[in-house]
Every structure is written in structure tokens, then in C-alpha cells.
Enzyme design. Structure first.
Site, PDB file in Angstrom:
ATOM      1  N   HIS A   9       0.809  -1.301   0.047  1.00  0.00           N
ATOM      2  CA  HIS A   9       0.121  -0.383   0.279  1.00  0.00           C
ATOM      3  C   HIS A   9       0.874   1.476  -0.234  1.00  0.00           C
ATOM      4  O   HIS A   9       0.704   2.382   0.602  1.00  0.00           O
ATOM      5  CB  HIS A   9      -1.147   0.717   0.978  1.00  0.00           C
ATOM      6  N   SER A  38      15.160  21.301 -16.192  1.00  0.00           N
ATOM      7  CA  SER A  38      14.574  22.395 -16.454  1.00  0.00           C
ATOM      8  C   SER A  38      14.410  23.989 -17.426  1.00  0.00           C
ATOM      9  O   SER A  38      15.668  24.287 -16.835  1.00  0.00           O
ATOM     10  CB  SER A  38      13.632  22.405 -15.388  1.00  0.00           C
ATOM     11  N   LYS A  90      16.100  22.081 -11.017  1.00  0.00           N
ATOM     12  CA  LYS A  90      15.587  20.282 -11.105  1.00  0.00           C
ATOM     13  C   LYS A  90      17.017  19.571 -12.227  1.00  0.00           C
ATOM     14  O   LYS A  90      17.527  19.517 -13.240  1.00  0.00           O
ATOM     15  CB  LYS A  90      14.574  21.039 -12.365  1.00  0.00           C
ATOM     16  N   GLU A 118      10.173   8.337 -16.968  1.00  0.00           N
ATOM     17  CA  GLU A 118       8.682   9.043 -17.401  1.00  0.00           C
ATOM     18  C   GLU A 118       8.049   9.011 -18.432  1.00  0.00           C
ATOM     19  O   GLU A 118       6.773   8.402 -19.249  1.00  0.00           O
ATOM     20  CB  GLU A 118       8.863  10.426 -17.212  1.00  0.00           C
ATOM     21  N   GLN A 160      -4.296  -4.351 -43.456  1.00  0.00           N
ATOM     22  CA  GLN A 160      -3.186  -2.823 -44.463  1.00  0.00           C
ATOM     23  C   GLN A 160      -3.533  -2.789 -43.220  1.00  0.00           C
ATOM     24  O   GLN A 160      -2.027  -2.048 -43.006  1.00  0.00           O
ATOM     25  CB  GLN A 160      -3.226  -2.907 -45.492  1.00  0.00           C
TER      26      GLN A 160
HETATM   27  N1  ARG Z   1      -0.847  -4.232 -48.350  1.00  0.00           N
HETATM   28  C1  ARG Z   1      -1.637  -5.195 -48.785  1.00  0.00           C
HETATM   29  C2  ARG Z   1      -1.466  -5.407 -47.054  1.00  0.00           C
HETATM   30  O1  ARG Z   1      -0.855  -4.858 -46.229  1.00  0.00           O
HETATM   31  C3  ARG Z   1      -1.051  -6.428 -49.801  1.00  0.00           C
HETATM   32  C4  ARG Z   1      -2.235  -7.320 -49.422  1.00  0.00           C
HETATM   33  C5  ARG Z   1      -2.921  -6.248 -50.242  1.00  0.00           C
HETATM   34  N2  ARG Z   1      -4.236  -7.964 -51.022  1.00  0.00           N
HETATM   35  C6  ARG Z   1      -4.704  -7.389 -52.034  1.00  0.00           C
HETATM   36  N3  ARG Z   1      -5.726  -7.754 -52.436  1.00  0.00           N
HETATM   37  N4  ARG Z   1      -5.541  -5.794 -52.143  1.00  0.00           N
HETATM   38  O2  ARG Z   1      -2.457  -6.196 -46.573  1.00  0.00           O
END
Ligand code: ARG
Length: 463
Positions: free
Chosen positions: A163, A284, A290, A297, A329
Site C-alpha cells: 500500500h 528545466s 531541477k 517518465e 493493411q
Molecule cells: N498492402 C496489402 C496489405 O498490407 C497487401 C495485400 C493486398 N491484397 C489485396 N488483395 N489488395 O495487406
């Protein structure tokens, strides 16, 4: 890096009659961030080409041309002489297009029996497999530093807290080893994650596999994968490994944030248990006195973004239908930032910990305050035949008396002690010392200096 915006032929012009909207082109492109995968993309393509030659889909001379072309492209990218194009969307199409530009029509054969879907899934696994190794070596460096400082500080007394109130005396060495236990679990989690991600999606093609007589085991062996993904639909859509990695990273960062918090508290004038070296602090601009603990941090602060990335990835995958969706993606930026944040945080901690200055006198003096040996007194009474609950009550009353009179337990006279309990004799003063208290906790996992030294030895064995 260089971006070309002029219109470049896309591989799907056959089906399309109108060009991509200019903003959509920029909006859907991932090359600005996925170019970081280039080495893995080339490695994957070389293995794919060799596999195609192995099964007779490519001739040996074709394969050689492709491999040489890709190797040259790798050098171009390394030298920053490669022209990345947004119109070519991602790292995969950029490299493939350059290959054809360099070696002509043969370059167009590389993508036989493959899709960007299994290609990208392979690339990220190869990338993360290497990054986990780098992260593990930074972790080992930090663990080694902790072992060294723990050994040096095996006898350094400090107050142990629950605590955040003084609880029982402990040693600084023992405290450091609590951190190393957390980090050892993190290392195991990463190792486990690496084991599961080391399975090859290549061969799944777009989603259903391919009609060419591919040899997936051959490609897997070239790429050092331990197994091949069983199911083509799962292979292209699975991002569990990224989530597992980020979860392990989030837990690790949580540990570093706790570690940071203590370093920050302890380097304050109010605690004054440690001093961080100047190299890891800043001053600082207004307050000349400081010296701020910026490194811990910032690490504490960076923990938040890794938690954010974990939530992003979980949410990204939530409810996604099989198989590949463009959503995926979006896995890269959270993953890359998690890797960078984790590696940076571990590196700075591994560099900083050996430079810790320990204010042993201050720690000992703090342990002396706050009745930290009260439990030892209760245990002493138990050894003299008093039931623990009664002993607890007796010591509580003695502590109350000390608080009212502004003194510590060891300042009470034997006569006074005997008013609280006639079982107390003059051997009590030995019990009330800090050294007596820590030396008494002499079992595996305990804080006695002997145990700390033995634990350091075991820790070194586990590294
Ligand atoms: N740039 C795409 C990704 O990162 C690669 C695969 C894309 N595939 C597609 N069918 N458009 O996922």
C-alpha cells in the site's frame, strides 16, 4: 525516399477502364510504411522463385535471372537509390514492377501461383520473427544488468512496501530481482509467440491455394519456417500472431511502467533512495535546481500507446469475414510502432540500470522508520508461546504507544516491553534490528542477502 506520382501501369488494368482516383490512390497506398518489409519481401520472393524452379514451373535460367534481379533491387533499396511509387500501392508491387523493369518479361513470371495476400502474411511473420530476436537480446541485456546490480546490492537494506506504506525491511537486491522475474516471464511469452508465428502462409495464394504443383515444404525450408499453415483461408487472414505479440508487448510495457514509477518516486527528494545518472535526465528551462527523470517518465508514458495498439489490432480483426480483407493493411502501423517502442524502451533501460547510484544510507534510514520490524516482534512472541493473534494485538499496542510518544520500538525499555507482554526478554532488541529481520527470512524466495546471492546465481543460469 522518393515518391513518383506520374501514372504507372497497375497490374489490374485489364479489368479496369478508368484510372484510380488520385486521392484514392494515396488513401489506399501502404508503401509509405510497408517499405520497411522490403528485405523480407525479397527473401520471400526468392524462396518462391526457387520453389517454382524446383517443381518445374520456372526454368533454372529464369529463376537465376529473377533471383539476381531481386538481389540487385535489395541493394538499390539499401542504398536509397530505389524510387518508390504511391501508384504502385505497396512494397510488393513496387518491387515486382522494378523487377520487370530490370529483367524484362521474365519478371512477370514471379507472381505465378502467388498472391499479395499470402505474400504479405509471409513478410510480416518473417519480419516479426527477426524483431522478436532483437527484442529478446535487449531483454537479456537488461536482465543481466539487473543481476549485476542485485548482486552488488544484496545487503542494501530498504523498506519494503505494501500500500506504499512501510511494511517490512527488505534488501534492494531482492527488490531488483522482483523486476527480473517479471521480465523473465515476458521473455517466455515472446518465445512462445515466436514459436506459433513460425508457420508459413505462402502457397495459400489469394485464399484457396493454387493449381500449380507447388512444394510448400521446400519453400518453408528455404525460409526457415518450422511448419506450413494448414488451411489456406486461415493462412491469409490470420493475424493472431500480431495480436499475441502486441499483448506480450503490452504486458512487458506494463512491467516497465511499474519499474519506471518506482525509479521516479525513489529519485525524488522525498524518497532520495537512488540517483539516476545525468546522461538519462534533463533539466528545466526555468527551475535551475531541477533534474528530471525523463527516461522512466517517457517509458511510463509510452506504455499507453502500446495498449492502444493492442486494442487497435483486436478491433481490426473483430468480425472480419474470411479470408483476406483490405482491413488487414491496417495491421502494420500498430505492429511497427509496438516493435519500435518496445525495442527503444528496453534499450534505454538496459543502458540506464548499470548507472543507477544507490543512496544506501538513506534507504537504511527509511527502513528504520515506520515500525518495519513489528512483524518480527510478533513472530518473536509466537516463538515464546504466545498465539499469533494475541501477539499481533500486543505489538499493535506497543506501536500505538510509540506513535503517541514519537519513538521507535527499539527505544522502549525492557520494563515497558514487559508491561505489554511478560514474555518479552532482553533478547528482543536483536530481533528488532533490520539486519536481524532480513537475515531471518532465509528461505528460497526470501529477502536474506544469502538468498539474494543464490537467486542472482540462478537468474544468471536462466539467461
Ligand atoms: N498492402 C496489402 C496489405 O498490407 C497487401 C495485400 C493486398 N491484397 C489485396 N488483395 N489488395 O495487406
Amino acid at each position: 525516399m522518393i515518391y513518383i506520382f506520374m501514372s504507372i501501369e497497375k497490374p489490374w488494368t485489364g479489368r479496369f477502364t478508368a484510372p484510380t482516383d488520385a486521392f484514392v490512390e494515396a488513401f489506399t497506398a501502404s508503401v509509405s510504411f510497408d517499405q520497411r518489409l522490403y528485405q523480407y519481401d525479397i527473401m520471400g520472393s526468392i524462396a518462391h522463385a526457387r520453389m517454382l524452379a524446383h517443381v518445374g514451373v520456372l526454368t533454372e535460367p529464369e529463376c537465376t535471372q529473377i533471383v539476381e534481379g531481386l538481389t540487385e533491387i535489395e541493394q538499390e533499396i539499401k542504398r536509397e537509390a530505389f524510387e518508390w511509387s504511391i501508384a504502385l500501392e505497396d512494397v510488393h508491387m513496387n518491387i515486382e514492377s522494378r523487377l520487370t523493369q530490370k529483367i524484362g518479361a521474365v519478371g512477370k513470371k514471379l507472381h505465378t501461383g502467388r498472391s499479395r495476400n499470402d505474400q504479405v502474411a509471409t513478410d510480416i511473420r518473417l519480419y516479426l520473427r527477426d524483431e522478436i530476436e532483437l527484442i529478446r537480446s535487449e531483454l537479456t541485456r537488461l536482465l543481466t544488468a539487473l543481476a549485476d546490480v542485485a548482486e552488488r546490492e544484496a545487503e542494501t537494506l530498504m523498506p519494503g512496501f505494501t500500500h506504499l506504506q512501510s511494511a517490512q525491511p527488505t534488501t534492494f537486491g531482492h527488490h531488483l530481482l522482483a523486476w527480473s522475474e517479471m521480465l523473465l516471464r515476458d521473455r517466455l511469452r515472446l518465445q512462445d509467440c515466436r514459436k506459433r508465428l513460425n508457420s508459413m502462409p505462402l502457397g495459400a495464394a489469394a485464399l484457396a491455394g493454387t493449381s500449380y504443383p507447388i512444394d510448400r515444404h521446400y519453400a518453408a525450408e528455404l525460409l526457415g519456417f518450422e511448419s506450413i499453415a494448414e488451411n489456406s483461408l486461415d493462412a491469409v487472414s490470420d493475424r493472431d500472431f500480431a495480436i499475441e505479440f502486441t499483448a506480450a508487448a503490452a504486458i512487458l510495457m506494463m512491467h516497465l511502467s511499474r519499474f519506471s514509477e518506482e525509479l521516479i518516486l525513489w529519485s525524488s527528494a522525498q524518497f532520495n533512495f537512488i540517483e539516476l545518472s545525468d546522461a538519462f535526465c534533463t533539466g528545466s528551462s526555468i527551475m535551475p535546481q531541477k533534474k528530471n527523470p525523463d527516461v522512466p517518465e517517457l517509458v511510463r508514458g509510452k506504455t499507453g500507446r502500446v495498449y492502444g495498439h493492442l486494442t487497435s489490432l483486436l478491433t481490426l480483426m473483430k468480425s472480419q469475414p474470411l479470408a483476406y480483407n483490405k482491413d488487414n493493411q491496417e495491421d502494420k502501423e500498430p505492429l511497427f510502432d509496438t516493435v519500435d517502442t518496445l525495442k527503444g524502451s528496453l534499450r534505454v533501460f538496459a543502458d540506464m540500470i548499470p548507472t543507477l547510484q544507490v543512496q544506501r544510507d538513506q534507504m537504511r534510514a527509511a527502513a528504520q522508520r515506520g515500525f518495519s520490524t513489528a512483524t518480527d516482534l510478533a513472530d518473536y512472541l509466537v516463538r515464546k508461546g504466545v498465539a499469533f493473534r494475541d501477539a499481533h494485538e500486543i505489538v499493535g499496542k506497543a506501536v500505538r504507544h510509540c506513535i503517541d510518544n514519537g519513538c521507535e520500538l527499539e527505544a522502549l525499555s525492557l520494563e515497558l516491553f514487559q508491561e505489554f507482554s511478560p514474555q518479552i526478554e532482553d533478547d528482543v532488541y536483536e530481533i528488532l534490528t533490520l539486519d536481524g529481520s532480513i537475515n531471518a527470512r532465509n528461505h528460497i524466495g526470501g529477502t536474506a542477502p544469502r538468498q539474494v546471492r543464490a537467486a542472482v546465481k540462478r537468474l544468471r543460469g536462466r539467461l
